[in-house]
Design a protein around this motif. Sequence first.
Motif, PDB file in Angstrom:
ATOM      1  N   VAL B 128       0.813  -1.197  -0.103  1.00 16.92           N
ATOM      2  CA  VAL B 128       0.012  -0.004  -0.006  1.00 16.92           C
ATOM      3  C   VAL B 128       0.924   1.252  -0.054  1.00 16.92           C
ATOM      4  O   VAL B 128       0.810   2.129  -0.873  1.00 16.92           O
ATOM      5  N   ALA B 129       1.930   1.324   0.942  1.00 21.53           N
ATOM      6  CA  ALA B 129       3.088   2.360   0.889  1.00 21.53           C
ATOM      7  C   ALA B 129       3.553   2.719  -0.634  1.00 21.53           C
ATOM      8  O   ALA B 129       3.691   3.674  -0.900  1.00 21.53           O
ATOM      9  N   ALA B 130       3.720   1.535  -1.322  1.00 17.17           N
ATOM     10  CA  ALA B 130       4.366   1.827  -2.840  1.00 17.17           C
ATOM     11  C   ALA B 130       3.106   2.464  -3.545  1.00 17.17           C
ATOM     12  O   ALA B 130       3.735   3.406  -4.268  1.00 17.17           O
ATOM     13  N   ARG B 131       2.056   2.202  -3.462  1.00 18.51           N
ATOM     14  CA  ARG B 131       1.065   2.847  -4.138  1.00 18.51           C
ATOM     15  C   ARG B 131       0.738   4.304  -3.573  1.00 18.51           C
ATOM     16  O   ARG B 131       0.568   5.172  -4.341  1.00 18.51           O
ATOM     17  N   ALA B 132       1.045   4.527  -2.271  1.00 24.36           N
ATOM     18  CA  ALA B 132       0.801   5.647  -1.727  1.00 24.36           C
ATOM     19  C   ALA B 132       2.013   6.474  -2.095  1.00 24.36           C
ATOM     20  O   ALA B 132       1.552   7.962  -2.169  1.00 24.36           O
ATOM     21  N   TYR B 133       3.083   6.170  -2.445  1.00 24.06           N
ATOM     22  CA  TYR B 133       4.210   6.874  -2.807  1.00 24.06           C
ATOM     23  C   TYR B 133       4.208   8.064  -3.812  1.00 24.06           C
ATOM     24  O   TYR B 133       4.286   9.116  -3.818  1.00 24.06           O
ATOM     25  N   ARG B 134       3.781   7.320  -4.731  1.00 18.30           N
ATOM     26  CA  ARG B 134       3.354   8.586  -6.147  1.00 18.30           C
ATOM     27  C   ARG B 134       1.948   8.441  -6.659  1.00 18.30           C
ATOM     28  O   ARG B 134       1.603   8.855  -7.878  1.00 18.30           O
ATOM     29  N   GLY B 135       1.136   7.620  -5.888  1.00 17.08           N
ATOM     30  CA  GLY B 135      -0.271   7.302  -6.534  1.00 17.08           C
ATOM     31  C   GLY B 135      -0.419   6.411  -7.679  1.00 17.08           C
ATOM     32  O   GLY B 135      -1.298   6.437  -8.630  1.00 17.08           O
ATOM     33  N   LYS B 136       0.900   5.783  -7.813  1.00 17.49           N
ATOM     34  CA  LYS B 136       0.721   4.778  -9.095  1.00 17.49           C
ATOM     35  C   LYS B 136       0.252   3.485  -8.476  1.00 17.49           C
ATOM     36  O   LYS B 136       0.156   3.382  -7.272  1.00 17.49           O
ATOM     37  N   LYS B 137      -0.113   2.430  -9.363  1.00 18.21           N
ATOM     38  CA  LYS B 137      -0.939   1.301  -8.732  1.00 18.21           C
ATOM     39  C   LYS B 137      -0.101  -0.151  -8.976  1.00 18.21           C
ATOM     40  O   LYS B 137      -0.554  -1.024  -8.423  1.00 18.21           O
ATOM     41  N   LYS B 138       0.723  -0.295 -10.037  1.00 15.44           N
ATOM     42  CA  LYS B 138       1.232  -1.511 -10.349  1.00 15.44           C
ATOM     43  C   LYS B 138       2.327  -2.202  -9.408  1.00 15.44           C
ATOM     44  O   LYS B 138       3.361  -1.272  -9.191  1.00 15.44           O
ATOM     45  N   ILE B 139       2.075  -3.336  -8.799  1.00 17.45           N
ATOM     46  CA  ILE B 139       3.075  -3.901  -8.164  1.00 17.45           C
ATOM     47  C   ILE B 139       3.572  -5.230  -8.953  1.00 17.45           C
ATOM     48  O   ILE B 139       3.041  -6.098  -9.329  1.00 17.45           O
ATOM     49  N   LEU B 140       4.974  -5.063  -8.977  1.00 16.12           N
ATOM     50  CA  LEU B 140       5.750  -6.105  -9.611  1.00 16.12           C
ATOM     51  C   LEU B 140       6.169  -7.172  -8.508  1.00 16.12           C
ATOM     52  O   LEU B 140       6.863  -7.018  -7.590  1.00 16.12           O
ATOM     53  N   VAL B 141       5.850  -8.448  -8.916  1.00 13.57           N
ATOM     54  CA  VAL B 141       6.240  -9.442  -7.852  1.00 13.57           C
ATOM     55  C   VAL B 141       6.860 -10.822  -8.773  1.00 13.57           C
ATOM     56  O   VAL B 141       6.371 -11.103  -9.855  1.00 13.57           O
ATOM     57  N   ALA B 273      13.473   3.642   4.568  1.00  9.51           N
ATOM     58  CA  ALA B 273      14.222   4.743   4.189  1.00  9.51           C
ATOM     59  C   ALA B 273      13.123   6.037   4.192  1.00  9.51           C
ATOM     60  O   ALA B 273      12.053   6.066   4.022  1.00  9.51           O
ATOM     61  N   ASN B 274      14.026   7.339   4.383  1.00  6.68           N
ATOM     62  CA  ASN B 274      13.096   8.407   4.438  1.00  6.68           C
ATOM     63  C   ASN B 274      12.373   8.605   3.360  1.00  6.68           C
ATOM     64  O   ASN B 274      11.357   9.322   3.203  1.00  6.68           O
ATOM     65  N   LYS B 275      12.902   8.170   2.088  1.00 12.36           N
ATOM     66  CA  LYS B 275      12.187   8.471   0.781  1.00 12.36           C
ATOM     67  C   LYS B 275      10.628   7.820   0.734  1.00 12.36           C
ATOM     68  O   LYS B 275       9.794   8.593   0.163  1.00 12.36           O
ATOM     69  N   ALA B 276      10.511   6.709   1.606  1.00 16.83           N
ATOM     70  CA  ALA B 276       9.149   6.293   1.844  1.00 16.83           C
ATOM     71  C   ALA B 276       8.447   6.713   3.052  1.00 16.83           C
ATOM     72  O   ALA B 276       7.203   6.244   3.383  1.00 16.83           O
ATOM     73  N   ARG B 277       8.917   7.620   3.902  1.00 15.61           N
ATOM     74  CA  ARG B 277       8.184   7.888   4.875  1.00 15.61           C
ATOM     75  C   ARG B 277       6.700   8.660   4.972  1.00 15.61           C
ATOM     76  O   ARG B 277       5.630   8.224   5.514  1.00 15.61           O
ATOM     77  N   LYS B 278       6.900   9.709   4.058  1.00 17.00           N
ATOM     78  CA  LYS B 278       5.546  10.243   3.802  1.00 17.00           C
ATOM     79  C   LYS B 278       4.332   9.424   3.317  1.00 17.00           C
ATOM     80  O   LYS B 278       3.290   9.647   3.780  1.00 17.00           O
ATOM     81  N   ALA B 279       5.058   8.476   2.649  1.00 15.91           N
ATOM     82  CA  ALA B 279       3.763   7.409   1.865  1.00 15.91           C
ATOM     83  C   ALA B 279       3.356   6.769   3.166  1.00 15.91           C
ATOM     84  O   ALA B 279       1.738   6.492   3.230  1.00 15.91           O
ATOM     85  N   VAL B 280       3.974   6.168   4.221  1.00 16.03           N
ATOM     86  CA  VAL B 280       3.276   5.383   5.166  1.00 16.03           C
ATOM     87  C   VAL B 280       2.805   6.291   6.183  1.00 16.03           C
ATOM     88  O   VAL B 280       1.666   6.327   6.871  1.00 16.03           O
ATOM     89  N   GLU B 281       3.271   7.708   6.361  1.00 15.93           N
ATOM     90  CA  GLU B 281       2.478   8.516   7.152  1.00 15.93           C
ATOM     91  C   GLU B 281       1.067   8.821   6.600  1.00 15.93           C
ATOM     92  O   GLU B 281       0.390   9.232   7.537  1.00 15.93           O
ATOM     93  N   SER B 282       1.020   8.766   5.517  1.00 13.07           N
ATOM     94  CA  SER B 282      -0.618   8.942   4.770  1.00 13.07           C
ATOM     95  C   SER B 282      -1.461   7.854   5.093  1.00 13.07           C
ATOM     96  O   SER B 282      -2.761   8.237   4.740  1.00 13.07           O
ATOM     97  N   MET B 283      -1.014   6.799   5.437  1.00 14.37           N
ATOM     98  CA  MET B 283      -1.920   5.572   5.635  1.00 14.37           C
ATOM     99  C   MET B 283      -2.481   5.498   6.920  1.00 14.37           C
ATOM    100  O   MET B 283      -1.749   5.828   8.034  1.00 14.37           O
ATOM    101  N   PHE B 284      -3.757   4.740   7.007  1.00 11.78           N
ATOM    102  CA  PHE B 284      -3.985   4.267   8.137  1.00 11.78           C
ATOM    103  C   PHE B 284      -3.904   2.604   8.226  1.00 11.78           C
ATOM    104  O   PHE B 284      -4.706   2.033   7.544  1.00 11.78           O
ATOM    105  N   VAL B 285      -3.116   2.208   9.041  1.00 11.99           N
ATOM    106  CA  VAL B 285      -3.073   0.876   9.376  1.00 11.99           C
ATOM    107  C   VAL B 285      -2.957   0.472  10.797  1.00 11.99           C
ATOM    108  O   VAL B 285      -2.322   1.312  11.635  1.00 11.99           O
ATOM    109  N   THR B 286      -3.295  -0.387  11.342  1.00 10.97           N
ATOM    110  CA  THR B 286      -3.277  -0.847  12.934  1.00 10.97           C
ATOM    111  C   THR B 286      -3.819  -2.204  12.924  1.00 10.97           C
ATOM    112  O   THR B 286      -4.383  -2.932  12.195  1.00 10.97           O
TER     113      THR B 286
END
Lengths: 426, 426
Positions: B128-141, B273-286
């Motif tokens: 979810v953080a990867a999607r929150a990061y730049r608003g893109k959607k695809k996850i490569l697995v 890393a700090n690069k991804a901090r804002k992304a997780v800060e914008s999410m609600f998980v618990t």
Amino acid sequence: MVWSNTRDKQLQERAHQVIPNGMYGHESVAMMPDDFPQFFAKAEGTRLWDIDGNEYIDYMCAYGPNLMGYARPEVQSAIVEQLARGDTMTGPGPGMVELAETMVSMVRHADWAMFCKNGGDATSIAMVAARAYRGKKKILVARGSYHGSAPWNTPGMSGIVPEDRAHIIYFDYNDLDSLTKAAKFAGDDVAGVFATPFKHETFSDQSHVDADYARGVRKLCDELDALLIVDDVRAGFRLTRGCTWETVDVDPDIACFGKVIGNGQPISAVLGANKARKAVESMFVTGSFWFSAVPMAAALATMKLVRETDYLKQLVTIGTLLRTSLDAQASQYGFSIRQTGPVQMPQILFDDDPDWRFGYRWCQLAMKHGAYLSPYHNMFINAAMTEADVAKTLEATGAAFADLQANRTTLEPQAKLGVLKRLLAS
Amino acid sequence: MVWSNTRDKQLQERAHQVIPNGMYGHESVAMMPDDFPQFFAKAEGTRLWDIDGNEYIDYMCAYGPNLMGYARPEVQSAIVEQLARGDTMTGPGPGMVELAETMVSMVRHADWAMFCKNGGDATSIAMVAARAYRGKKKILVARGSYHGSAPWNTPGMSGIVPEDRAHIIYFDYNDLDSLTKAAKFAGDDVAGVFATPFKHETFSDQSHVDADYARGVRKLCDELDALLIVDDVRAGFRLTRGCTWETVDVDPDIACFGKVIGNGQPISAVLGANKARKAVESMFVTGSFWFSAVPMAAALATMKLVRETDYLKQLVTIGTLLRTSLDAQASQYGFSIRQTGPVQMPQILFDDDPDWRFGYRWCQLAMKHGAYLSPYHNMFINAAMTEADVAKTLEATGAAFADLQANRTTLEPQAKLGVLKRLLAS
């Protein structure tokens, strides 16, 4: 001792360096009134001590898990004994079977049990099971209800894509017309209906379930051959010794439990009827710690207390005493409050408080006088609470009301109101 | 004592009444050779005892969590001490900040930490953080890799709808061309790439990560401004004292840990890393138990052992001794086995064994002689293991090889082969 929060503030500063937002999730104090402590040193019985040494009568009960009193001796003994034998092993202990048998015998609709960790594990299993049941896709969920923070249900929409909720259809709780419309919209594709045991949303008055509505949900699910799921994670075992909808004589196909079942140990459960057994048997779900023996031992000890003590009577007695006393106290100081939902899970909101200045200030003051209450989230009574605790609570809330009365006309709107409003509007 | 499983069989029968399939998830023995015990009474150091009293040297290590030996005294003390103070409370203990600081200091790429329960909580937060990061959607697995049992990744497809994986794109591990093609297919919508630290799939040989591949993943993510996620839940802290890709000198943006970090206590972690901090800060998980103090105390004690002992050397020494000894032993009895992946996480498969008759029979016999091994899942070495344990293991495996040799031409194909084949084909 004079209340202070020097250490907590210092630790919050350190936390901001290495934890996103300094803290995340439901136990973050970001939305609480200023000065609420974030970190706690100790919990015992009805009490909680923050890291500055301030003592509180805790009405949040860890947001639910504390049912029998923190560190309840019978549960602590079970934990320590099992810990000496084994906890997370290459398979479960025999306690897993005993716990499944116990819960199946206690919960009326249940023929089988699965155990997991988060409440959200249980609700996600139930959702996938509803789809596995007949291969249908649509899940009907009451608007605004909380079933965990997985992408299909988290209230935070950052990083969530439309596909996460492509087959979730919302209806209004306690409103059969709204539910029927949602079902019609789904056509012949209704997999399951999620029913909160009663309406318990943040920032809102609570409402009991309407018995006609509950019967209507059951009837609709039977007609559509869809699964009826009661998410009892938050309310389970606080209103009755089984699934909460037993109080309105309606049986779900699956109920989700969590929070209290190990009195604080990490364990949640899915309890289902035989009708739903094949569906869950066809799924693959697991977690690294789902089969650990210690939380199951704690759950066995907690379920024994549920069966053999009058804890439920104590919750009602204390919850009722608190409610009537607070009503009287509010009137005495010239305030009008709404106390909604079951007395075991109080929600307290102020009338004539559009910008939350009363509620937030009242909770802040009560906290500094030793009663830990929430201005926006439902609270919880635990079975260790006594009349003496209520008396001490009323001293704290009385001091808060007195201050509120004295400063009624000069209080500032709640500083977090902007955030609140955005949250409430979203 | 003669090996027997009378009690286990009886308990399995009871379990079938009240638990779907009698057991579910990764610790179910449904896919293991016949007679493998399902329920365990005790675990200590390198040993596990089933409920019939049979003792095993346990190479599954609770499917990972046992890193330092079961019931390691330093960790047990930390658990018991914290339990007396408080566990699941209305907020975290100060240990949460200390643990975040500790792990951030140990893991090279990490600037912040979040804690949760399941490994799958951590991987879902990362997704979810990867999607929150730049608003893109695809996850490569990577095709066939396991990142938990949530709908977006579970290997069981019952109840899963196409939308659950609408934005998941698969590529072949260690194959930069395949990854590049997947990224091209996603166009400008790549949110993140999931990298398993090395290839560790069930029923398959393991392979180490190729350093050029790892550097290529990093480069691609940088070019696309997508997050690189290493799912280190299974391998973390068994290959190095940080993120496993530090061994190939490549830093992810987010790494997921779990399993070992509390040496068996329920806790997982997202380290970013700090690069991804804002992304997780914008999410609600618990989760109800994410902030419990006891697992964090256990993790602090475990991380101290990670930093201050030579556990890593011990894992390599014992793992190497086991591998070379088993190779020699197999040859001695006329069998050829493949031992793949890091020695700390062995996978053992038989050559010329298309219907698994050798592997399954060998594990069954070794188990009955006191060595608990898996014929299809990678195993784990723990730091309590000694040369004496390996010697005792070799007695068990020697007996198994001797029987296999004696009955080589008359062995039946593995009875579970039909299930296996369907599984492998799907």
